[in-house]
Design a protein around this motif. Structure first.
Motif, PDB file in Angstrom:
ATOM      1  N   MET A   1     -11.280  -4.131   5.335  1.00  0.00           N
ATOM      2  CA  MET A   1     -10.000  -4.334   5.122  1.00  0.00           C
ATOM      3  C   MET A   1      -9.043  -3.382   5.702  1.00  0.00           C
ATOM      4  SD  MET A   1      -8.501  -4.412   1.168  1.00  0.00           S
ATOM      5  CE  MET A   1      -9.915  -5.542   0.435  1.00  0.00           C
ATOM      6  N   GLY A   2      -9.556  -2.323   6.019  1.00  0.00           N
ATOM      7  CA  GLY A   2      -8.457  -1.214   6.401  1.00  0.00           C
ATOM      8  C   GLY A   2      -8.734   0.059   6.106  1.00  0.00           C
ATOM      9  N   ILE A   3      -8.020   1.132   6.474  1.00  0.00           N
ATOM     10  CA  ILE A   3      -8.239   2.430   5.938  1.00  0.00           C
ATOM     11  C   ILE A   3      -7.087   2.868   4.813  1.00  0.00           C
ATOM     12  CG2 ILE A   3      -8.232   4.893   6.544  1.00  0.00           C
ATOM     13  CD1 ILE A   3      -9.505   4.203   9.340  1.00  0.00           C
ATOM     14  N   ILE A   4      -7.356   3.310   3.756  1.00  0.00           N
ATOM     15  CA  ILE A   4      -6.203   3.808   2.966  1.00  0.00           C
ATOM     16  C   ILE A   4      -6.362   5.219   2.989  1.00  0.00           C
ATOM     17  CG2 ILE A   4      -5.313   3.770   0.578  1.00  0.00           C
ATOM     18  CD1 ILE A   4      -6.106   0.799   0.415  1.00  0.00           C
ATOM     19  N   GLN A   5      -5.349   6.180   3.049  1.00  0.00           N
ATOM     20  CA  GLN A   5      -5.270   7.364   3.135  1.00  0.00           C
ATOM     21  C   GLN A   5      -4.395   7.846   2.034  1.00  0.00           C
ATOM     22  OE1 GLN A   5      -3.919   8.186   7.231  1.00  0.00           O
ATOM     23  NE2 GLN A   5      -6.148   8.096   7.621  1.00  0.00           N
ATOM     24  N   CYS A   6      -4.618   8.873   1.302  1.00  0.00           N
ATOM     25  CA  CYS A   6      -4.029   9.933   0.330  1.00  0.00           C
ATOM     26  C   CYS A   6      -2.954  10.911   1.088  1.00  0.00           C
ATOM     27  CB  CYS A   6      -4.787  10.229  -0.956  1.00  0.00           C
ATOM     28  SG  CYS A   6      -3.778  11.115  -1.936  1.00  0.00           S
ATOM     29  N   ARG A   7      -1.861  10.964   1.198  1.00  0.00           N
ATOM     30  CA  ARG A   7      -1.413  12.144   1.869  1.00  0.00           C
ATOM     31  C   ARG A   7      -1.164  13.302   0.944  1.00  0.00           C
ATOM     32  NH1 ARG A   7       2.168  12.672   6.346  1.00  0.00           N
ATOM     33  NH2 ARG A   7       3.752  14.377   6.104  1.00  0.00           N
ATOM     34  N   SER A   8      -1.598  14.221   1.412  1.00  0.00           N
ATOM     35  CA  SER A   8      -1.291  15.634   0.488  1.00  0.00           C
ATOM     36  C   SER A   8      -1.574  16.680   1.625  1.00  0.00           C
ATOM     37  CB  SER A   8      -2.281  15.716  -0.625  1.00  0.00           C
ATOM     38  OG  SER A   8      -2.152  17.020  -1.339  1.00  0.00           O
ATOM     39  N   GLU A  34       7.779  -0.404 -19.523  1.00  0.00           N
ATOM     40  CA  GLU A  34       6.601   0.234 -20.430  1.00  0.00           C
ATOM     41  C   GLU A  34       5.105   0.198 -20.007  1.00  0.00           C
ATOM     42  OE1 GLU A  34       7.878   1.704 -23.333  1.00  0.00           O
ATOM     43  OE2 GLU A  34       9.869   1.285 -22.309  1.00  0.00           O
ATOM     44  N   LEU A  35       4.860  -0.460 -19.238  1.00  0.00           N
ATOM     45  CA  LEU A  35       3.513  -0.490 -18.361  1.00  0.00           C
ATOM     46  C   LEU A  35       3.340   0.388 -17.242  1.00  0.00           C
ATOM     47  CD1 LEU A  35       3.004  -4.198 -19.001  1.00  0.00           C
ATOM     48  CD2 LEU A  35       2.251  -2.441 -20.347  1.00  0.00           C
ATOM     49  N   GLU A  36       2.362   0.801 -16.930  1.00  0.00           N
ATOM     50  CA  GLU A  36       1.994   1.559 -15.741  1.00  0.00           C
ATOM     51  C   GLU A  36       2.184   0.416 -14.459  1.00  0.00           C
ATOM     52  OE1 GLU A  36      -1.947   3.132 -16.183  1.00  0.00           O
ATOM     53  OE2 GLU A  36      -1.410   4.349 -17.951  1.00  0.00           O
ATOM     54  N   CYS A  37       2.764   1.073 -13.561  1.00  0.00           N
ATOM     55  CA  CYS A  37       2.985   0.325 -12.442  1.00  0.00           C
ATOM     56  C   CYS A  37       3.087   1.136 -10.996  1.00  0.00           C
ATOM     57  CB  CYS A  37       4.302  -0.495 -12.241  1.00  0.00           C
ATOM     58  SG  CYS A  37       4.837  -1.363 -11.315  1.00  0.00           S
ATOM     59  N   VAL A  38       2.938   0.476  -9.793  1.00  0.00           N
ATOM     60  CA  VAL A  38       3.102   1.283  -8.728  1.00  0.00           C
ATOM     61  C   VAL A  38       4.283   0.732  -8.045  1.00  0.00           C
ATOM     62  CG1 VAL A  38       0.479   1.331  -7.986  1.00  0.00           C
ATOM     63  CG2 VAL A  38       1.771  -0.555  -7.283  1.00  0.00           C
ATOM     64  N   GLU A  39       4.790   1.817  -7.142  1.00  0.00           N
ATOM     65  CA  GLU A  39       5.895   1.742  -6.314  1.00  0.00           C
ATOM     66  C   GLU A  39       5.544   1.589  -4.950  1.00  0.00           C
ATOM     67  OE1 GLU A  39       9.409   3.470  -9.089  1.00  0.00           O
ATOM     68  OE2 GLU A  39       8.366   4.863  -7.627  1.00  0.00           O
ATOM     69  N   VAL A  40       6.265   0.732  -4.119  1.00  0.00           N
ATOM     70  CA  VAL A  40       5.704   0.695  -2.716  1.00  0.00           C
ATOM     71  C   VAL A  40       6.737   0.809  -1.909  1.00  0.00           C
ATOM     72  CG1 VAL A  40       4.918  -1.254  -1.009  1.00  0.00           C
ATOM     73  CG2 VAL A  40       4.038  -1.192  -3.302  1.00  0.00           C
ATOM     74  N   THR A  72      -3.316  -7.019  -0.771  1.00  0.00           N
ATOM     75  CA  THR A  72      -2.660  -7.803  -1.694  1.00  0.00           C
ATOM     76  C   THR A  72      -3.129  -9.451  -1.658  1.00  0.00           C
ATOM     77  OG1 THR A  72      -0.668  -8.037  -0.166  1.00  0.00           O
ATOM     78  CG2 THR A  72      -0.393  -6.320  -1.453  1.00  0.00           C
ATOM     79  N   THR A  73      -3.518  -9.837  -0.683  1.00  0.00           N
ATOM     80  CA  THR A  73      -3.751 -11.087  -0.514  1.00  0.00           C
ATOM     81  C   THR A  73      -5.169 -11.371  -1.285  1.00  0.00           C
ATOM     82  OG1 THR A  73      -3.069 -11.567   1.672  1.00  0.00           O
ATOM     83  CG2 THR A  73      -4.690 -12.895   0.933  1.00  0.00           C
ATOM     84  N   ALA A  74      -5.967 -10.178  -1.237  1.00  0.00           N
ATOM     85  CA  ALA A  74      -7.159 -10.428  -2.140  1.00  0.00           C
ATOM     86  C   ALA A  74      -6.783 -10.357  -3.803  1.00  0.00           C
ATOM     87  CB  ALA A  74      -7.996  -9.439  -1.777  1.00  0.00           C
ATOM     88  N   LEU A  75      -5.844  -9.640  -3.869  1.00  0.00           N
ATOM     89  CA  LEU A  75      -5.507  -9.598  -5.497  1.00  0.00           C
ATOM     90  C   LEU A  75      -4.863 -10.828  -5.874  1.00  0.00           C
ATOM     91  CD1 LEU A  75      -3.304  -6.131  -5.777  1.00  0.00           C
ATOM     92  CD2 LEU A  75      -5.486  -6.773  -6.762  1.00  0.00           C
ATOM     93  N   GLY A  78      -7.467 -13.352  -6.697  1.00  0.00           N
ATOM     94  CA  GLY A  78      -8.181 -13.187  -7.691  1.00  0.00           C
ATOM     95  C   GLY A  78      -9.838 -12.610  -7.467  1.00  0.00           C
ATOM     96  N   HIS A  79      -9.808 -11.967  -6.238  1.00  0.00           N
ATOM     97  CA  HIS A  79     -10.923 -11.208  -5.783  1.00  0.00           C
ATOM     98  C   HIS A  79     -11.227  -9.767  -6.513  1.00  0.00           C
ATOM     99  CE1 HIS A  79     -11.568 -13.904  -2.313  1.00  0.00           C
ATOM    100  NE2 HIS A  79     -10.261 -13.733  -2.210  1.00  0.00           N
ATOM    101  N   PHE A  80     -10.579  -9.402  -7.461  1.00  0.00           N
ATOM    102  CA  PHE A  80     -10.972  -8.343  -8.199  1.00  0.00           C
ATOM    103  C   PHE A  80     -10.870  -8.451  -9.554  1.00  0.00           C
ATOM    104  CE2 PHE A  80      -8.542  -6.693  -4.157  1.00  0.00           C
ATOM    105  CZ  PHE A  80      -9.521  -5.867  -3.768  1.00  0.00           C
ATOM    106  N   THR A  81     -11.592  -7.840 -10.294  1.00  0.00           N
ATOM    107  CA  THR A  81     -11.687  -8.236 -11.587  1.00  0.00           C
ATOM    108  C   THR A  81     -11.074  -6.953 -12.538  1.00  0.00           C
ATOM    109  OG1 THR A  81     -14.006  -7.596 -11.938  1.00  0.00           O
ATOM    110  CG2 THR A  81     -13.448  -9.861 -11.708  1.00  0.00           C
ATOM    111  N   PRO A  82     -10.481  -7.085 -13.595  1.00  0.00           N
ATOM    112  CA  PRO A  82      -9.975  -6.076 -14.457  1.00  0.00           C
ATOM    113  C   PRO A  82     -11.178  -5.298 -14.825  1.00  0.00           C
ATOM    114  CG  PRO A  82      -8.979  -8.012 -15.078  1.00  0.00           C
ATOM    115  CD  PRO A  82      -9.995  -8.489 -14.157  1.00  0.00           C
ATOM    116  N   GLY A  83     -10.828  -4.011 -14.981  1.00  0.00           N
ATOM    117  CA  GLY A  83     -11.789  -2.936 -15.154  1.00  0.00           C
ATOM    118  C   GLY A  83     -11.849  -3.022 -16.876  1.00  0.00           C
ATOM    119  N   PRO A  84     -12.748  -2.093 -17.339  1.00  0.00           N
ATOM    120  CA  PRO A  84     -12.854  -2.086 -18.924  1.00  0.00           C
ATOM    121  C   PRO A  84     -11.675  -1.746 -19.583  1.00  0.00           C
ATOM    122  CG  PRO A  84     -14.277  -0.490 -17.936  1.00  0.00           C
ATOM    123  CD  PRO A  84     -13.655  -1.311 -16.916  1.00  0.00           C
TER     124      PRO A  84
END
Length: 84
Positions: A1-8, A34-40, A72-75, A78-84
């Motif tokens: 899928m590619g590389i995702i890096q955390c910049r710190s 009110e919900l958790e969300c990401v910004e892009v 985002t296409t995989a999301l 429906g290729h991912f299922t919600p966690g507990p």
């Protein structure tokens, strides 16, 4: 899928205005205040930055547009299922 890096930056690393990209983030139209969300940020043509909307000063996750599109296409397919 590619590389995702955390910049710190490592301690002692000086990040100058010219070396650090400037990102302009936006929330998804599906987000709720009110919900958790990401910004892009799609400010740069070769770099996508993602951050936690509840903690905007934390390090960003950065990836390529190709990897972001695959994720985002995989999301949406429906290729991912919600966690507990």
């Amino acid at each position: 899928m590619g590389i995702i890096q955390c910049r710190s930056e490592p301690r002692g690393t000086e990040v100058t205005q010219s070396s650090a990209p400037v990102f302009h983030f936006h929330k998804s139209s599906y987000s709720d205040a009110e919900l958790e969300c990401v910004e892009v940020s799609t400010t740069h043509p070769h770099l996508i930055a993602i951050r936690d909307s509840k903690n905007p000063t934390a390090p960003t996750i950065q990836t390529t547009p190709t990897a972001w599109t695959a994720f985002t296409t995989a999301l949406t397919r429906g290729h991912f299922t919600p966690g507990p």
